[in-house]
Enzyme design. Structure first.
Site, PDB file in Angstrom:
ATOM      1  N   LYS A 152       0.534  -1.676   0.102  1.00  0.00           N
ATOM      2  CA  LYS A 152      -0.022   0.066  -0.166  1.00  0.00           C
ATOM      3  C   LYS A 152       0.862   1.339  -0.054  1.00  0.00           C
ATOM      4  CE  LYS A 152      -2.041  -1.424   4.075  1.00  0.00           C
ATOM      5  NZ  LYS A 152      -3.644  -0.715   4.913  1.00  0.00           N
ATOM      6  N   GLU A 252      -5.486  -3.668  10.607  1.00  0.00           N
ATOM      7  CA  GLU A 252      -6.331  -2.889  10.325  1.00  0.00           C
ATOM      8  C   GLU A 252      -6.633  -2.797  12.740  1.00  0.00           C
ATOM      9  OE1 GLU A 252      -7.504   0.238   9.026  1.00  0.00           O
ATOM     10  OE2 GLU A 252      -5.550  -0.929   7.570  1.00  0.00           O
TER      11      GLU A 252
END
Ligand SMILES: NC(=O)c1ccc[n+]([C@@H]2O[C@H](COP(=O)([O-])OP(=O)(O)OC[C@H]3O[C@@H](n4cnc5c(N)ncnc54)[C@H](O)[C@@H]3O)[C@@H](O)[C@H]2O)c1
Length: 393
Positions: A152, A252
């Protein structure tokens, strides 16, 4: 923790192969190994190196950057440190400068610094000529143990964090644990918070090792163990999940509320705000309180969260500068929305059923959490003295 895929090479660099879905790249690390890293970068045969860094790192490590460049023509793109670098304005300016300097498809973008220059460099490499080679040289624990183990690459929009991005793999990652010894202690601890997240959400068996190094964080052996353990834990969940849209979403953990606290605190206190890892640590406490209130995490598992977070030097309390309503407003824009069917007054969240065991909806380690549950958990950490559990073991 170490697996048999770890290997050393003749130069003294250790290496681990990183596999993320269909992408793979080597991660080389060691101690006092700038010469070896420079030789490996030279072997890429670049016509030019484009170093992306920040002003603080540049002033401290200019000599090392020059050693990495060796005799290869190089351009150094720098900017004042911090999130203000992760903007379209800075991205555009760096891209224009690189193009005007005459870079080609044979050039290599080298991020040298923390997660901020790393993300910016990743996006630049992806955009230039639709993709030039990228090398990461992470100098913070967050970057080395977390961000470079993800494809990412993102910058911030005016609306929220990491809203504008892409996925892009480096050719290789190189780091020298000596970099981490010059980090301010709060930054060093911040990176360890991400490692703590991996232990709590993915691999609780690494908690024993983490407890041992918390007391002796800057010893080179501790740093090498931490780096290796972090690489192993993160790779375990991203191996089959290129885009971190499946099992990798467990990474996350703590981030939904943690990011929101980070953003709100930085709006109020600027650079004096909480470091990223500390904000994520508070986000983990919020997630743990929600799980505990649902009857999932036991009292002991709740206490382990507090023990690790406080052991890492994070005050387990919402900073006075942060208002709960502001946090909830940012949470509503969290970048995980869309993974679950939309529900009014609920957001997708990583919650643990037990340490190392996220609750799933289908294949995704996400569950809808009502805004009132988040508010209740935030209320608890806003008044910590009334609520902090007794720390065990
Ligand atoms: N892509 C991902 O999956 C991912 C994962 C985690 C974090 N991130 C991103 O990473 C960023 C946070 O990373 P960070 O904490 O490394 O931020 P950062 O790059 O801003 O570095 C933090 C500070 O440390 C300084 N610094 C860097 N190396 C140093 C050294 N060796 N000695 C002394 N000072 C040094 C920098 O100048 C800066 O002031 C956030 O923007 C976050 O979104 C991305």
């Amino acid at each position: 923790m170490a697996s048999n895929s770890l290997s050393g090479d003749e130069s003294g660099l250790r290496s681990r192969p990183i596999v993320i879905g269909e992408q793979s790249f080597p991660y080389y690390f060691g101690r006092d190994c700038i010469t070896e890293i420079g030789a490996a970068i030279a072997a890429l045969g670049a016509d030019r190196l484009v170093f992306v860094t920040d002003d603080e790192v540049l002033s401290r490590y200019r000599r090392d950057i020059d050693r990495l460049a060796g005799s290869i023509p190089s351009l150094i793109l720098s900017h004042p440190a911090g999130e203000s670098m992760k903007t379209l304005t800075c991205l555009s300016s760096h891209l224009e400068t690189a193009l005007r300097a005459g870079i080609t498809r044979r050039s290599v973008v080298v991020s040298f610094g923390g997660g901020v220059p790393g993300n910016l460099a990743g996006l630049m490499a992806n955009l230039l000529f639709r993709g030039v080679r990228l090398v990461h040289v992470p100098t913070t624990t967050i970057a080395a143990m977390d961000s470079v183990l993800s494809l990412k690459q993102a910058i911030n929009s005016g609306v929220g964090k990491n809203h504008l991005g892409t996925y892009y793999a480096p050719e290789a990652v190189f780091t020298d644990v000596e970099f981490f010894t010059t980090l301010p202690e709060r930054e060093l601890r911040s990176g360890l918070c991400e490692m703590a997240k991996n232990c709590l959400a993915i691999d609780p068996s690494a908690l024993t090792g983490l407890r041992e190094v918390i007391g002796n964080m800057t010893a080179p052996d501790s740093l090498l163990w931490l780096l290796d353990a972090s690489i192993a834990a993160k790779s375990a969940v991203t191996r089959d999940d290129t885009y971190e849209r499946g099992a990798g979403l467990v990474l996350e953990y703590g981030h939904t509320v943690g990011h929101a606290i980070e953003i709100c605190d930085h709006r109020m206190r600027g650079a004096a705000g909480l470091p990223h890892g500390a904000a994520i640590a508070l986000g983990m406490l919020v997630a743990a309180h929600i799980s505990h209130a649902r009857g999932w995490l036991s009292d002991d598992e709740m206490s382990v969260h507090y023990e690790i977070v406080t052991g890492l030097g994070v005050e387990p309390a919402l900073p006075d500068s942060v208002r709960i309503d502001d946090v909830l407003a940012v949470v509503a824009d969290d970048n995980k929305k869309g993974y679950l069917p939309p529900r009014p007054d609920a957001v997708p969240f990583v919650l643990l059923r037990a340490l190392g065991r996220p609750e799933c909806t289908g294949d995704l380690p996400l569950v809808p959490v009502a805004v009132r549950e988040i508010r209740a958990a935030l209320d608890v950490i806003a008044q910590p003295s009334a609520s902090a559990p007794v720390v065990v073991g």
